[in-house]
Scaffold this active site. Structure first.
Site, PDB file in Angstrom:
ATOM      1  N   SER A  99      94.805  21.426 -14.287  1.00 38.55           N
ATOM      2  CA  SER A  99      95.683  20.950 -15.366  1.00 38.55           C
ATOM      3  C   SER A  99      96.783  20.058 -14.786  1.00 38.55           C
ATOM      4  CB  SER A  99      96.344  22.130 -16.084  1.00 38.55           C
ATOM      5  OG  SER A  99      95.496  22.619 -17.090  1.00 38.55           O
ATOM      6  N   LYS A 115     102.274  32.176 -10.465  1.00 35.98           N
ATOM      7  CA  LYS A 115     101.043  31.480 -10.089  1.00 35.98           C
ATOM      8  C   LYS A 115     101.346  30.057  -9.622  1.00 35.98           C
ATOM      9  CE  LYS A 115      97.993  32.614 -13.310  1.00 35.98           C
ATOM     10  NZ  LYS A 115      97.104  32.491 -14.470  1.00 35.98           N
ATOM     11  N   HIS A 166     112.749  26.477 -13.727  1.00 33.11           N
ATOM     12  CA  HIS A 166     113.264  25.996 -12.435  1.00 33.11           C
ATOM     13  C   HIS A 166     112.492  24.751 -12.014  1.00 33.11           C
ATOM     14  CE1 HIS A 166     109.786  28.245 -11.106  1.00 33.11           C
ATOM     15  NE2 HIS A 166     109.907  27.729  -9.903  1.00 33.11           N
ATOM     16  N   ARG A 167     111.292  24.570 -12.582  1.00 35.22           N
ATOM     17  CA  ARG A 167     110.538  23.325 -12.471  1.00 35.22           C
ATOM     18  C   ARG A 167     110.131  22.949 -13.902  1.00 35.22           C
ATOM     19  NH1 ARG A 167     111.748  23.505  -7.807  1.00 35.22           N
ATOM     20  NH2 ARG A 167     110.455  23.699  -5.956  1.00 35.22           N
ATOM     21  N   LYS A 205     103.749  30.378 -21.964  1.00 31.77           N
ATOM     22  CA  LYS A 205     102.488  30.815 -22.585  1.00 31.77           C
ATOM     23  C   LYS A 205     102.684  30.881 -24.088  1.00 31.77           C
ATOM     24  CE  LYS A 205      98.358  32.160 -21.207  1.00 31.77           C
ATOM     25  NZ  LYS A 205      97.630  31.790 -19.975  1.00 31.77           N
ATOM     26  N   ASP A 230     102.008  26.094  -5.115  1.00 28.83           N
ATOM     27  CA  ASP A 230     102.790  24.860  -4.963  1.00 28.83           C
ATOM     28  C   ASP A 230     102.497  23.854  -6.070  1.00 28.83           C
ATOM     29  OD1 ASP A 230     104.178  25.612  -2.595  1.00 28.83           O
ATOM     30  OD2 ASP A 230     102.330  25.306  -1.472  1.00 28.83           O
ATOM     31  N   LYS A 272     104.543  25.427 -18.013  1.00 35.75           N
ATOM     32  CA  LYS A 272     103.105  25.237 -18.230  1.00 35.75           C
ATOM     33  C   LYS A 272     102.437  26.557 -18.524  1.00 35.75           C
ATOM     34  CE  LYS A 272      99.660  22.245 -17.786  1.00 35.75           C
ATOM     35  NZ  LYS A 272      99.029  22.832 -18.969  1.00 35.75           N
TER      36      LYS A 272
HETATM   37  P1  NAD Z   1      87.269  32.980 -23.725  1.00 36.07           P
HETATM   38  O1  NAD Z   1      87.810  33.189 -25.079  1.00 36.07           O
HETATM   39  O2  NAD Z   1      86.541  31.718 -23.429  1.00 36.07           O
HETATM   40  O3  NAD Z   1      86.294  34.190 -23.312  1.00 36.07           O
HETATM   41  C1  NAD Z   1      86.676  35.542 -23.402  1.00 36.07           C
HETATM   42  C2  NAD Z   1      85.451  36.401 -23.102  1.00 36.07           C
HETATM   43  O4  NAD Z   1      85.871  37.759 -23.072  1.00 36.07           O
HETATM   44  C3  NAD Z   1      84.335  36.310 -24.120  1.00 36.07           C
HETATM   45  O5  NAD Z   1      83.099  36.268 -23.456  1.00 36.07           O
HETATM   46  C4  NAD Z   1      84.417  37.625 -24.886  1.00 36.07           C
HETATM   47  O6  NAD Z   1      83.164  38.080 -25.351  1.00 36.07           O
HETATM   48  C5  NAD Z   1      84.928  38.533 -23.801  1.00 36.07           C
HETATM   49  N1  NAD Z   1      85.587  39.722 -24.348  1.00 36.07           N
HETATM   50  C6  NAD Z   1      86.518  39.780 -25.325  1.00 36.07           C
HETATM   51  N2  NAD Z   1      86.843  41.069 -25.558  1.00 36.07           N
HETATM   52  C7  NAD Z   1      86.115  41.810 -24.696  1.00 36.07           C
HETATM   53  C8  NAD Z   1      85.993  43.186 -24.454  1.00 36.07           C
HETATM   54  N3  NAD Z   1      86.708  44.074 -25.142  1.00 36.07           N
HETATM   55  N4  NAD Z   1      85.131  43.596 -23.501  1.00 36.07           N
HETATM   56  C9  NAD Z   1      84.405  42.707 -22.801  1.00 36.07           C
HETATM   57  N5  NAD Z   1      84.474  41.391 -22.983  1.00 36.07           N
HETATM   58  C10 NAD Z   1      85.307  40.954 -23.932  1.00 36.07           C
HETATM   59  O7  NAD Z   1      88.512  33.155 -22.729  1.00 36.07           O
HETATM   60  P2  NAD Z   1      88.681  32.558 -21.268  1.00 36.07           P
HETATM   61  O8  NAD Z   1      89.363  31.263 -21.381  1.00 36.07           O
HETATM   62  O9  NAD Z   1      87.403  32.675 -20.537  1.00 36.07           O
HETATM   63  O10 NAD Z   1      89.765  33.579 -20.657  1.00 36.07           O
HETATM   64  C11 NAD Z   1      89.378  34.822 -20.064  1.00 36.07           C
HETATM   65  C12 NAD Z   1      90.531  35.336 -19.208  1.00 36.07           C
HETATM   66  O11 NAD Z   1      90.847  34.365 -18.194  1.00 36.07           O
HETATM   67  C13 NAD Z   1      91.854  35.593 -19.940  1.00 36.07           C
HETATM   68  O12 NAD Z   1      92.523  36.670 -19.333  1.00 36.07           O
HETATM   69  C14 NAD Z   1      92.643  34.300 -19.687  1.00 36.07           C
HETATM   70  O13 NAD Z   1      94.033  34.483 -19.813  1.00 36.07           O
HETATM   71  C15 NAD Z   1      92.231  34.017 -18.254  1.00 36.07           C
HETATM   72  N6  NAD Z   1      92.409  32.628 -17.826  1.00 36.07           N
HETATM   73  C16 NAD Z   1      91.807  31.604 -18.489  1.00 36.07           C
HETATM   74  C17 NAD Z   1      91.986  30.292 -18.034  1.00 36.07           C
HETATM   75  C18 NAD Z   1      91.286  29.111 -18.691  1.00 36.07           C
HETATM   76  O14 NAD Z   1      91.370  28.004 -18.123  1.00 36.07           O
HETATM   77  N7  NAD Z   1      90.598  29.273 -19.794  1.00 36.07           N
HETATM   78  C19 NAD Z   1      92.819  30.037 -16.931  1.00 36.07           C
HETATM   79  C20 NAD Z   1      93.412  31.114 -16.258  1.00 36.07           C
HETATM   80  C21 NAD Z   1      93.191  32.406 -16.725  1.00 36.07           C
END
Ligand code: NAD
Length: 473
Positions: free
Chosen positions: A367, A98, A69-70, A110, A103, A74
């Protein structure tokens, strides 16, 4: 509304759907609109071979587009051995809600690749990432105009740079090629402040919570962040930045850090800088001298604390362990860390939940800034000359008052505004404004109740408007 309160599903997408259904049931939407909003528009599955150490390996990956829709749609790309289509669809849907909530004019998408990055060399990972990029681009799932990935679990600036470079070689005539992906290194078209943006957004979200005394009271906490005991699961991009900001800037005590190889506990607060240095020199948290190590990380989720921040994976708190959670507030830095059943139970127990759709929106917010910067082909602040104007203001103030301005005040007034200043203030404003929008829904929509339901109601109303404005054809 169907009685679903005691259900606990293991499917991530089903959990998101149940949470969204709860919000939709409180809205008087035109028939069919709810269905249109919830449906995942497209899912591409690819299987491609790559020759690794003389052997052919076949990799499987996905890119789901939940809504257009936009445009562009992303959402991050994750590299994980457990990745699945169900998970990718759930994450794409979360991106739609999100972006609408904050906005940000994007649809939701994904991607994921089934891979354990630790089993491959950097050269091999580059080859695999570039091959995956070719698949996405050639099939119409990567472009600055329609689909723009970002980092997620297992990926970071390095992978985003490889994706941008591969796209540039495929489409050199696309003047906006660098905007095909965000989260790039700053010297490769990235933006200052993106790598820590999600953690920074989590910090701002918690600061906003403490600026709303009614919510603080509801949670049973008092005061501000200083001295609050915080348990964080995950110490990757999101978890490590969140931990550092909260402990170094807000004076909170990080009393436990949980990783996949165990957990560290220190009731006086773990020194996050020391831990980061330790992890650059050691493969595991085991042996870190500034805390006690324990093997069973999941048990540490139940440790008594003021704020619990899951920042690792989905479905970490389910009906199996939700009874034992001992926190006043849960801040979902990760996507989908609570199952639907756990969410309901924790709400009944009076635990205040700051949901993922809001708490981790900092990543996609910055982003968005990066994408805009790429399309404008110029860094923020380059054509803003505040120094001359502010010198005039300082001189004028001194002339009118007949006194010299204090040196620190003049310095602050004349300080050049950097791109990082602009990014941080834009992010803070987004987190503040979005919190207030959700709070308004909580106050005005009877039965909205918790912050997650109110966040979804706020987002779905905007998406529904957009469908009504452009029509469904
Ligand atoms: P990452 O790969 O940098 O880090 C993941 C971390 O989780 C690591 O420290 C790892 O050791 C830990 N981990 C993995 N399995 C585990 C377990 N079973 N128990 C405990 N710890 C465990 O990933 P990230 O980018 O930090 O993303 C983390 C979460 O944040 C995800 O749900 C991701 O979708 C969300 N997220 C990330 C971003 C981003 O900009 N990177 C943005 C929005 C949401």
């Amino acid at each position: 509304m169907p009685h679903t309160e005691n259900r606990d599903t293991t499917g991530f997408r089903e959990n998101v759907d149940l949470m969204v259904d709860r919000a939709i049931a409180l809205l008087a939407l035109e028939p069919g609109i709810a269905h249109a909003i919830k449906a995942c528009n497209e899912v591409l599955q690819v299987r491609f071979p790559v020759k690794i150490r003389g052997q052919i390996e076949v990799f499987t990956g996905w890119r789901a587009v939940h809504s257009t829709h936009r445009l562009p749609a992303k959402g991050g790309i994750r590299f994980a051995p457990y990745a699945s289509q169900n998970e990718v669809e759930a994450l794409a849907a979360l991106m739609t809600y999100k972006c609408a909530l904050a906005d940000i004019p994007f649809g939701g998408s994904k991607g994921a690749l089934i891979i354990n990055p630790s089993l491959y060399t950097t050269d091999e990972l580059e080859k695999i990432t570039r091959r995956f990029t070719l698949e996405l681009a050639r099939k119409g799932f990567l472009s600055p105009a329609t689909n723009v990935p970002a980092p997620d679990i297992g990926t970071g600036e390095r992978e985003m740079a490889w994706i941008a470079d591969t796209y540039k070689h495929l489409y050199p005539e696309d003047i906006n090629y660098i905007a095909c992906v965000t989260g790039k290194p700053v010297y490769q078209g990235g933006i200052n402040g993106r790598s820590e943006a999600t953690g920074r957004g989590v910090q701002y979200a918690i600061e906003e919570f403490f600026l709303n005394p009614d919510h603080v009271k509801q949670s049973g906490l008092e005061g501000n962040l200083e001295g609050k005991r915080i348990v964080i699961q995950g110490f990757g991009n999101v978890g490590s930045h969140t931990a550092r900001f909260l402990s170094c800037e807000n004076g909170a005590l990080i009393t436990a850090i949980i990783k996949s190889d165990g957990a560290l506990i220190n009731d006086h607060g773990i020194n996050i800088d020391d831990l980061q240095v330790y992890l650059t020199e050691n493969p595991s948290i085991k042996g870190f001298p500034g805390a006690t190590y324990t093997e069973n990380g999941l048990d540490v989720l139940e440790k008594e604390c003021d704020i619990l921040i899951p920042a690792a994976l989905e479905n970490q708190i389910t009906l199996k362990n939700a009874h034992n959670i001992n926190a006043h507030v849960i801040v979902e830095a990760a996507n989908g860390p609570l199952s639907y059943g756990a969410d309901r139970l924790l709400n009944e127990r009076g635990i205040f939940i700051i949901p993922d759709a809001y708490a981790n929106v900092g990543g996609v917010t910055v982003s968005y800034f990066e994408w805009i910067r790429n399309l404008s082909h110029m860094r923020f602040g380059r054509m803003q000359e505040n120094r001359v104007k502010n010198t005039l203001i300082a001189d004028l103030l001194e002339r009118v008052s007949g006194e010299k301005l204090p040196a620190t005040m003049r310095e602050a007034l004349l300080k050049e505004t950097t791109e990082l200043d602009i990014v941080r203030s834009g992010l803070r404003e987004t987190m503040r404004d979005t919190y207030q929008q959700i709070k308004h829904t909580m106050a005005t929509c009877e039965d909205a109740g918790d912050m997650r339901t109110a966040a979804y109601i706020t987002a779905i109303r905007k998406i529904a408007h957009s469908y009504q404005d452009i029509g469904v054809y």
